[in-house]
Design a protein around this motif. Structure first.
Motif, PDB file in Angstrom:
ATOM      1  N   ASP A  34     -24.042  19.746   6.989  1.00 20.93           N
ATOM      2  CA  ASP A  34     -24.890  20.727   7.660  1.00 20.93           C
ATOM      3  C   ASP A  34     -26.271  20.098   7.742  1.00 20.93           C
ATOM      4  OD1 ASP A  34     -26.592  22.758   8.415  1.00 20.93           O
ATOM      5  OD2 ASP A  34     -25.570  24.293   7.207  1.00 20.93           O
ATOM      6  N   ARG A  80     -29.031  21.029   8.570  1.00 19.08           N
ATOM      7  CA  ARG A  80     -30.204  21.806   8.132  1.00 19.08           C
ATOM      8  C   ARG A  80     -30.516  21.544   6.657  1.00 19.08           C
ATOM      9  NH1 ARG A  80     -27.870  27.539   9.741  1.00 19.08           N
ATOM     10  NH2 ARG A  80     -26.218  26.538   8.540  1.00 19.08           N
ATOM     11  N   GLN A  81     -29.472  21.197   5.910  1.00 18.42           N
ATOM     12  CA  GLN A  81     -29.641  20.927   4.472  1.00 18.42           C
ATOM     13  C   GLN A  81     -28.487  20.046   4.010  1.00 18.42           C
ATOM     14  OE1 GLN A  81     -30.046  24.445   2.089  1.00 18.42           O
ATOM     15  NE2 GLN A  81     -30.739  23.285   0.326  1.00 18.42           N
ATOM     16  N   THR A  82     -28.808  18.807   3.669  1.00 20.02           N
ATOM     17  CA  THR A  82     -27.749  17.864   3.291  1.00 20.02           C
ATOM     18  C   THR A  82     -27.922  17.442   1.829  1.00 20.02           C
ATOM     19  OG1 THR A  82     -28.960  15.824   3.784  1.00 20.02           O
ATOM     20  CG2 THR A  82     -27.878  16.928   5.648  1.00 20.02           C
ATOM     21  N   ASP A  83     -26.940  16.723   1.321  1.00 14.34           N
ATOM     22  CA  ASP A  83     -27.025  16.193  -0.048  1.00 14.34           C
ATOM     23  C   ASP A  83     -27.570  14.770  -0.068  1.00 14.34           C
ATOM     24  OD1 ASP A  83     -25.885  18.529  -0.999  1.00 14.34           O
ATOM     25  OD2 ASP A  83     -23.834  17.760  -0.770  1.00 14.34           O
ATOM     26  N   LYS A 105     -36.090  23.193  10.786  1.00 11.51           N
ATOM     27  CA  LYS A 105     -35.501  22.864   9.480  1.00 11.51           C
ATOM     28  C   LYS A 105     -34.572  21.645   9.613  1.00 11.51           C
ATOM     29  CE  LYS A 105     -33.179  25.063   5.620  1.00 11.51           C
ATOM     30  NZ  LYS A 105     -32.282  26.115   5.161  1.00 11.51           N
ATOM     31  N   GLU A 160     -35.159  17.907   8.027  1.00 10.86           N
ATOM     32  CA  GLU A 160     -34.138  17.283   7.164  1.00 10.86           C
ATOM     33  C   GLU A 160     -33.822  15.872   7.670  1.00 10.86           C
ATOM     34  OE1 GLU A 160     -33.164  18.070   4.385  1.00 10.86           O
ATOM     35  OE2 GLU A 160     -31.144  17.313   4.000  1.00 10.86           O
ATOM     36  N   ARG A 183     -36.620  13.681   6.606  1.00  9.15           N
ATOM     37  CA  ARG A 183     -36.583  13.415   5.159  1.00  9.15           C
ATOM     38  C   ARG A 183     -35.579  12.310   4.808  1.00  9.15           C
ATOM     39  NH1 ARG A 183     -33.548  14.484   0.787  1.00  9.15           N
ATOM     40  NH2 ARG A 183     -31.955  15.698   1.872  1.00  9.15           N
TER      41      ARG A 183
END
Ligand SMILES: [Zn+2]
Length: 240
Positions: free
Chosen positions: A118, A120-123, A146, A150, A153
């Motif tokens: 995803d 929008r927010q990964t590991d 978002k 990400e 980042r």
């Protein structure tokens, strides 16, 4: 755009070598795409009848292979979201660390291996990838900022992201906060799974606000045979 065999700009597929006319592809049921002259969307001659690659996929391939010339580089770490089949095959073959990901695995058929991601927010840790390809995906995500943050980042300093979206240059960004159904989105944005239509300048501003340095380029004249939409500029997003 119509490219036909025998035209000055006749098409030779950079993926499969097919030489001939392109097939029609894309949505044409909803007038908003024509009304706002949306680039990178709508009905157009763009599909290779042999390997099924699209103009959008060939634009990214042309940039990475011909312009960036990454084919001979070693140790490249590349994240590919919602991977296009032909592009995936090539990028995977040249990467030492290739990750293909998608948030909707159950609804899709992918040719290669794809894991749940995803965007929008990964590991993934900070500064992990040299390139991130997220081609015509941000337009499907409500929390677009978002997702772009990400991507910023997890991109390495000096790395580049491709985050193309459908663009209008004749209207400001079209986005309605209270639209929730597929039918409403089709009428408003031309596609049942899109969340908005971006204005070119507003999209550039969003990318800059997230932190990217943007270089907007057009490669259609330099590579006329590759079947790139001449109207589609590439937003090269660099993390400096
Ligand atoms: Zn082809």
């Amino acid at each position: 755009m119509t490219l036909t065999h025998g035209d000055k700009k006749h098409f030779v597929c950079p993926f499969c070598g097919y030489d001939g006319p392109l097939d029609l592809m894309g949505a044409d049921r909803f007038p908003i795409l024509q009304k706002l002259k949306v680039i990178g969307a709508g009905r157009r001659s763009a599909r290779c009848p042999n390997c099924k690659s699209s103009d959008k996929e060939r634009l990214v391939y042309t940039y990475l292979k011909e312009v960036e010339d990454i084919g001979h580089l070693k140790d490249l770490s590349i994240l590919h979201i919602a991977p296009e089949n032909n592009l995936q095959k090539w990028v995977e073959s040249i990467s030492s660390n290739y990750v293909a990901g998608d948030a909707f695995l159950q609804n899709q058929t992918f040719m290669g291996e794809v894991q749940f991601v995803d965007i929008r927010q990964t590991d993934f840790s900070d500064n992990m990838f040299d390139y991130i390809i997220c081609n015509h995906v941000i337009c499907d995500i409500k929390e677009d900022r978002k997702a772009l943050s990400e991507i910023f980042r997890i991109l390495k300093t000096g790395g580049k992201a491709i985050v193309q979206v459908p663009i209008t240059k004749i209207s400001k960004t079209v986005e309605y906060p209270n639209i929730n159904t597929k039918e409403e989105r089709e009428i408003a944005y031309g596609y049942g799974y899109h969340e908005r239509i971006y204005n070119d300048k507003e999209y550039s501003r969003l990318l800059s606000n997230v932190g990217f340095t943007i270089d907007v380029r057009n490669f259609s004249e330099q590579y006329p045979q590759n079947g790139i939409n001449p109207l589609e500029d590439l937003y090269i997003c660099k993390k400096e």
